[in-house]
Design a protein around this motif. Sequence first.
Motif, PDB file in Angstrom:
ATOM      1  N   ILE A   7       0.767  -1.067   0.114  1.00 40.67           N
ATOM      2  CA  ILE A   7      -0.024  -0.113  -0.082  1.00 40.67           C
ATOM      3  C   ILE A   7       0.960   1.271   0.234  1.00 40.67           C
ATOM      4  O   ILE A   7       0.422   2.351   0.104  1.00 40.67           O
ATOM      5  N   ASP A   8       2.090   1.027  -0.034  1.00 35.50           N
ATOM      6  CA  ASP A   8       3.040   2.244   0.106  1.00 35.50           C
ATOM      7  C   ASP A   8       2.944   2.686  -1.513  1.00 35.50           C
ATOM      8  O   ASP A   8       4.096   2.882  -2.154  1.00 35.50           O
ATOM      9  N   TYR A   9       1.976   3.654  -1.778  1.00 38.21           N
ATOM     10  CA  TYR A   9       1.869   4.336  -3.002  1.00 38.21           C
ATOM     11  C   TYR A   9       1.424   5.825  -2.660  1.00 38.21           C
ATOM     12  O   TYR A   9       0.747   6.031  -1.762  1.00 38.21           O
ATOM     13  N   PRO A  10       1.957   6.880  -3.497  1.00 41.46           N
ATOM     14  CA  PRO A  10       1.440   8.252  -3.372  1.00 41.46           C
ATOM     15  C   PRO A  10       0.041   8.281  -2.997  1.00 41.46           C
ATOM     16  O   PRO A  10      -0.465   9.115  -2.119  1.00 41.46           O
ATOM     17  N   PRO A  11      -0.867   7.998  -3.846  1.00 40.14           N
ATOM     18  CA  PRO A  11      -2.310   8.127  -3.466  1.00 40.14           C
ATOM     19  C   PRO A  11      -2.804   7.685  -2.174  1.00 40.14           C
ATOM     20  O   PRO A  11      -3.790   8.170  -1.470  1.00 40.14           O
ATOM     21  N   VAL A  12      -2.164   6.765  -1.641  1.00 39.78           N
ATOM     22  CA  VAL A  12      -2.387   6.164  -0.082  1.00 39.78           C
ATOM     23  C   VAL A  12      -1.855   7.171   0.726  1.00 39.78           C
ATOM     24  O   VAL A  12      -2.788   7.485   1.939  1.00 39.78           O
ATOM     25  N   TRP A  13      -0.946   7.808   0.642  1.00 39.19           N
ATOM     26  CA  TRP A  13      -0.408   8.820   1.436  1.00 39.19           C
ATOM     27  C   TRP A  13      -0.996  10.062   1.465  1.00 39.19           C
ATOM     28  O   TRP A  13      -1.391  10.494   2.634  1.00 39.19           O
ATOM     29  N   LEU A  14      -1.354  10.325   0.266  1.00 45.05           N
ATOM     30  CA  LEU A  14      -2.384  11.343  -0.096  1.00 45.05           C
ATOM     31  C   LEU A  14      -3.646  11.343   0.608  1.00 45.05           C
ATOM     32  O   LEU A  14      -4.168  12.242   1.478  1.00 45.05           O
ATOM     33  N   ALA A  15      -4.178  10.151   0.569  1.00 52.52           N
ATOM     34  CA  ALA A  15      -5.514   9.903   1.417  1.00 52.52           C
ATOM     35  C   ALA A  15      -5.115  10.047   2.795  1.00 52.52           C
ATOM     36  O   ALA A  15      -6.106  10.525   3.481  1.00 52.52           O
ATOM     37  N   GLY A  16      -4.364   9.613   3.504  1.00 51.29           N
ATOM     38  CA  GLY A  16      -4.083   9.630   4.712  1.00 51.29           C
ATOM     39  C   GLY A  16      -3.853  11.090   5.179  1.00 51.29           C
ATOM     40  O   GLY A  16      -4.485  11.611   6.237  1.00 51.29           O
ATOM     41  N   PHE A  17      -3.038  11.885   4.554  1.00 50.81           N
ATOM     42  CA  PHE A  17      -2.846  13.214   4.863  1.00 50.81           C
ATOM     43  C   PHE A  17      -4.253  13.988   4.812  1.00 50.81           C
ATOM     44  O   PHE A  17      -4.681  15.109   5.568  1.00 50.81           O
ATOM     45  N   LEU A  18      -5.034  13.591   3.622  1.00 49.54           N
ATOM     46  CA  LEU A  18      -6.415  14.015   3.400  1.00 49.54           C
ATOM     47  C   LEU A  18      -7.324  13.973   4.862  1.00 49.54           C
ATOM     48  O   LEU A  18      -7.961  14.769   5.337  1.00 49.54           O
ATOM     49  N   ALA A  19      -7.230  12.756   5.245  1.00 50.76           N
ATOM     50  CA  ALA A  19      -7.729  12.303   6.268  1.00 50.76           C
ATOM     51  C   ALA A  19      -7.719  13.128   7.622  1.00 50.76           C
ATOM     52  O   ALA A  19      -8.571  13.715   8.471  1.00 50.76           O
ATOM     53  N   VAL A  20      -6.360  13.493   7.944  1.00 48.13           N
ATOM     54  CA  VAL A  20      -5.823  14.054   9.000  1.00 48.13           C
ATOM     55  C   VAL A  20      -6.251  15.530   8.748  1.00 48.13           C
ATOM     56  O   VAL A  20      -6.709  16.446   9.581  1.00 48.13           O
ATOM     57  N   SER A  21      -6.232  16.110   7.591  1.00 50.87           N
ATOM     58  CA  SER A  21      -6.516  17.621   7.256  1.00 50.87           C
ATOM     59  C   SER A  21      -8.361  17.570   7.497  1.00 50.87           C
ATOM     60  O   SER A  21      -8.562  18.677   8.206  1.00 50.87           O
ATOM     61  N   TRP A  22      -9.115  16.784   6.986  1.00 57.22           N
ATOM     62  CA  TRP A  22     -10.275  16.820   7.471  1.00 57.22           C
ATOM     63  C   TRP A  22     -10.618  16.849   8.858  1.00 57.22           C
ATOM     64  O   TRP A  22     -11.575  17.788   9.465  1.00 57.22           O
ATOM     65  N   ALA A  23      -9.880  15.925   9.472  1.00 55.27           N
ATOM     66  CA  ALA A  23     -10.326  15.797  11.063  1.00 55.27           C
ATOM     67  C   ALA A  23      -9.748  17.226  11.638  1.00 55.27           C
ATOM     68  O   ALA A  23     -10.361  17.667  12.660  1.00 55.27           O
TER      69      ALA A  23
END
Length: 146
Positions: A7-23
């Motif tokens: 799962i170590d791909y840029p879209p996964v990292w982006l999704a994680g950062f987006l989740a933190v941003s949303w929170a």
Amino acid sequence: MRLFGAIDYPPVWLAGFLAVSWAVGRVFPLPGLPVTGLVLAGVGLALMLAAAGQMVLARTTFVPRRVPGAMVSRGLFAMTRNPIYLGDALILAGMSLFWNGLLALPLVAVFVHVIRKRFIEGEETVLRQRFGPDFDAYCARVRRWI
């Protein structure tokens, strides 16, 4: 470790950062710029899609850690060496604004650092090995980001 590699791909990292941003926007909401945020995120998405399209037309991969079949240096790649990653960063910044997550904007710098260390540096090493002086000349005339 094997699962993380899968799962170590840029879209996964982006999704994680987006989740933190949303929170962050939910826990510490500050008046954002929703329209500006959507425009920025839209520009980022368009940039990503256009750059991926250029790579497909050049018959090379846009999947990280795969050996490229060609060096793309025209179009968007004449303005930035990493238009897809730049698009990711614009999406993160835009969605932070949209979600009233102004306090999450520093995550964009963290995201850029993570992407550079985890993906860009390795990709540039492969490109340098594969295309030698042509890649060095490209790097001399085109900046990594903008």
